[in-house]
Write a protein that holds these residues in place. Structure first.
Motif, short mmCIF file in Angstrom:
data_model
loop_
_atom_site.label_atom_id
_atom_site.label_comp_id
_atom_site.label_asym_id
_atom_site.label_seq_id
_atom_site.Cartn_x
_atom_site.Cartn_y
_atom_site.Cartn_z
N VAL A 283 11.92 -51.38 63.96
CA VAL A 283 11.88 -52.67 63.27
C VAL A 283 12.55 -52.50 61.92
CG1 VAL A 283 10.41 -54.42 62.21
CG2 VAL A 283 9.83 -53.50 64.46
N ALA A 284 13.69 -53.18 61.73
CA ALA A 284 14.46 -53.05 60.50
C ALA A 284 13.99 -54.00 59.41
CB ALA A 284 15.95 -53.29 60.78
N SER A 285 13.50 -55.17 59.80
CA SER A 285 13.00 -56.12 58.81
C SER A 285 12.04 -57.09 59.48
CB SER A 285 14.14 -56.90 58.14
OG SER A 285 14.75 -57.78 59.06
N ALA A 286 11.22 -57.71 58.67
CA ALA A 286 10.26 -58.70 59.17
C ALA A 286 10.13 -59.82 58.15
CB ALA A 286 8.90 -58.05 59.42
N ASP A 287 10.20 -61.06 58.63
CA ASP A 287 10.01 -62.23 57.79
C ASP A 287 8.65 -62.84 58.09
OD1 ASP A 287 12.58 -61.91 56.88
OD2 ASP A 287 13.44 -63.41 58.22
N TYR A 288 7.89 -63.13 57.04
CA TYR A 288 6.60 -63.79 57.19
C TYR A 288 6.62 -65.11 56.42
CZ TYR A 288 5.06 -59.25 58.85
OH TYR A 288 4.94 -58.08 59.57
N ARG A 289 6.04 -66.13 57.02
CA ARG A 289 6.01 -67.44 56.38
C ARG A 289 4.65 -68.09 56.59
NH1 ARG A 289 10.98 -67.16 58.97
NH2 ARG A 289 12.80 -67.29 57.64
N GLY A 290 4.33 -69.02 55.72
CA GLY A 290 3.09 -69.77 55.84
C GLY A 290 2.97 -70.78 54.73
N PHE A 291 1.75 -71.20 54.49
CA PHE A 291 1.48 -72.16 53.42
C PHE A 291 0.29 -71.66 52.62
CE2 PHE A 291 -0.52 -75.87 51.52
CZ PHE A 291 0.56 -76.54 50.97
N ALA A 292 0.34 -71.86 51.31
CA ALA A 292 -0.76 -71.43 50.44
C ALA A 292 -1.14 -72.54 49.48
CB ALA A 292 -0.38 -70.18 49.65
N SER B 170 14.93 -62.89 71.07
CA SER B 170 16.20 -63.58 70.89
C SER B 170 17.17 -63.19 72.01
CB SER B 170 16.82 -63.22 69.54
OG SER B 170 17.21 -61.86 69.51
N PRO B 171 18.11 -64.07 72.36
CA PRO B 171 19.05 -63.79 73.45
C PRO B 171 19.90 -62.55 73.21
CG PRO B 171 19.07 -66.13 72.91
CD PRO B 171 18.28 -65.45 71.84
N ASP B 172 20.18 -62.19 71.94
CA ASP B 172 21.05 -61.04 71.67
C ASP B 172 20.27 -59.74 71.49
OD1 ASP B 172 19.85 -61.43 69.25
OD2 ASP B 172 21.71 -61.68 68.11
N ASN B 173 18.95 -59.77 71.76
CA ASN B 173 18.13 -58.56 71.71
C ASN B 173 17.97 -57.97 70.31
OD1 ASN B 173 17.97 -58.84 74.44
ND2 ASN B 173 19.16 -57.02 74.96
N THR B 174 18.27 -58.69 69.27
CA THR B 174 18.19 -58.14 67.93
C THR B 174 16.96 -58.61 67.15
OG1 THR B 174 19.55 -59.92 67.01
CG2 THR B 174 20.69 -57.93 67.76
N ALA B 175 16.13 -59.46 67.73
CA ALA B 175 14.97 -59.97 67.02
C ALA B 175 13.93 -60.50 68.00
CB ALA B 175 15.38 -61.08 66.05
N THR C 243 1.24 -74.34 63.71
CA THR C 243 0.76 -75.51 64.43
C THR C 243 1.83 -76.60 64.53
OG1 THR C 243 -0.20 -76.34 62.37
CG2 THR C 243 -1.65 -75.13 63.84
N ASP C 244 2.77 -76.61 63.58
CA ASP C 244 3.85 -77.58 63.65
C ASP C 244 5.11 -76.99 64.26
OD1 ASP C 244 4.69 -75.88 61.69
OD2 ASP C 244 4.94 -77.38 60.14
N GLY C 245 5.05 -75.76 64.71
CA GLY C 245 6.21 -75.12 65.35
C GLY C 245 7.28 -74.66 64.40
N ALA C 246 7.06 -74.78 63.09
CA ALA C 246 8.10 -74.44 62.12
C ALA C 246 7.81 -73.17 61.36
CB ALA C 246 8.29 -75.60 61.14
N ILE C 247 6.61 -72.67 61.43
CA ILE C 247 6.25 -71.47 60.68
C ILE C 247 6.01 -70.33 61.66
CG2 ILE C 247 4.59 -70.48 59.06
CD1 ILE C 247 3.94 -73.31 58.16
N ASN C 248 6.72 -69.25 61.48
CA ASN C 248 6.56 -68.13 62.40
C ASN C 248 6.91 -66.83 61.69
OD1 ASN C 248 9.41 -68.17 62.36
ND2 ASN C 248 9.48 -69.47 64.17
N THR C 249 6.80 -65.76 62.41
CA THR C 249 7.13 -64.45 61.90
C THR C 249 8.25 -63.86 62.73
OG1 THR C 249 4.86 -64.09 61.15
CG2 THR C 249 6.23 -62.14 61.40
N ILE C 250 9.33 -63.43 62.09
CA ILE C 250 10.50 -62.91 62.79
C ILE C 250 10.66 -61.42 62.48
CG2 ILE C 250 13.00 -63.08 63.09
CD1 ILE C 250 12.80 -66.00 62.17
N TYR C 251 10.77 -60.63 63.51
CA TYR C 251 11.00 -59.19 63.38
C TYR C 251 12.40 -58.88 63.90
CZ TYR C 251 5.93 -59.07 62.93
OH TYR C 251 4.63 -59.29 62.52
N ARG C 252 13.22 -58.21 63.07
CA ARG C 252 14.58 -57.86 63.48
C ARG C 252 14.61 -56.38 63.87
NH1 ARG C 252 14.94 -61.68 59.65
NH2 ARG C 252 16.25 -63.48 60.12
N LEU C 253 15.27 -56.11 64.99
CA LEU C 253 15.29 -54.77 65.54
C LEU C 253 16.60 -54.05 65.24
CD1 LEU C 253 13.80 -55.47 69.10
CD2 LEU C 253 12.60 -54.80 67.02
#
Length: 217
Positions: A103-112, A57-62, A198-208
């Motif tokens: 790493v302060a937090s991590a978001d995981y997403r997907g489909f089940a 991220s541009p602000d170096n926080t994720a 694959t659709d560009g909408a599901i990803n994993t975000i790690y916050r620092l």
């Protein structure tokens, strides 16, 4: 060890509020200089080479890890080894002088898509190269389920695993998704879980989280 404060289904507003409170109380200040994260190695059945990308991220926080192939399944059409997929990211983090990070937090997403009686788990662990400290979290899911999923790992400030000051240590992220047929009939049904984009909408975000290193004596 860290503790999970949020699990699947947390809204963006709640997550933002929690992070804002944590950041305010801990005085997390990102360094002004740009950080660069490189993928040293990518290994695992869920992320063959070239199928994972990292952006800061541009602000170096994720930073965000995007997967193009990450799917576990059981049942009709599945191979015996398809029930579990994993991925180990070995990251080189170029940190501005005088700072360290965790790493302060991590978001995981997907489909089940889980049949009634089937279960799935998503697991992640984090550690620095050469360090005995490892933080890990596991999130369970149960069928019937046919929807997007989300899981968040959150760590208290006092329990963060910090990169050692003045030493370059690669950061490792191990993730896993696993699907079990349970009481469903794998000869007639299929259950699967993905963590991909694959659709560009599901990803994993790690916050620092950041803090200044003590001045050498």
């Amino acid at each position: 060890m860290s503790r999970a404060l949020l699990a699947g289904g947390a809204t963006a507003a709640v997550l933002a509020s929690l992070l804002a409170t944590q950041n305010a109380s801990a005085s997390i200040v990102a360094p002004p200089d740009k950080i660069v994260i490189e993928v040293a190695t990518v290994n695992g059945s869920g992320c063959r080479p070239g199928s994972a990308a990292v952006a800061v991220s541009p602000d170096n926080t994720a930073f965000t890890v995007t997967y193009s192939e990450y799917l576990a399944k059981v049942g009709v059409g599945a191979q015996p080894t398809d029930f579990r997929k994993n991925c180990q990211l070995n990251l080189i983090v170029h940190v501005p002088h005088g700072f360290t990070y965790a790493v302060a937090s991590a978001d995981y997403r997907g489909f089940a898509s889980l049949q009634s009686g089937a279960t799935a788990t998503q697991k992640a662990s984090y550690y620095f190269q050469g360090s005995p400290d490892t933080a890990s979290r596991t999130h369970p899911f149960s069928g019937p389920l046919d929807d997007n999923w989300q899981a968040t790992d959150e760590t208290d400030w006092g329990q963060l695993v910090w990169a050692p000051c003045g030493v370059k240590r690669n950061f490792n992220i191990n993730t896993e998704i696993r699907v079990n047929a349970g009481t469903s009939d794998p000869k007639k049904t299929t259950s699967f879980m993905t963590m991909d984009s694959t659709d560009g909408a599901i990803n994993t975000i790690y916050r620092l989280a950041w803090k200044e290193c003590p001045e050498p004596k």
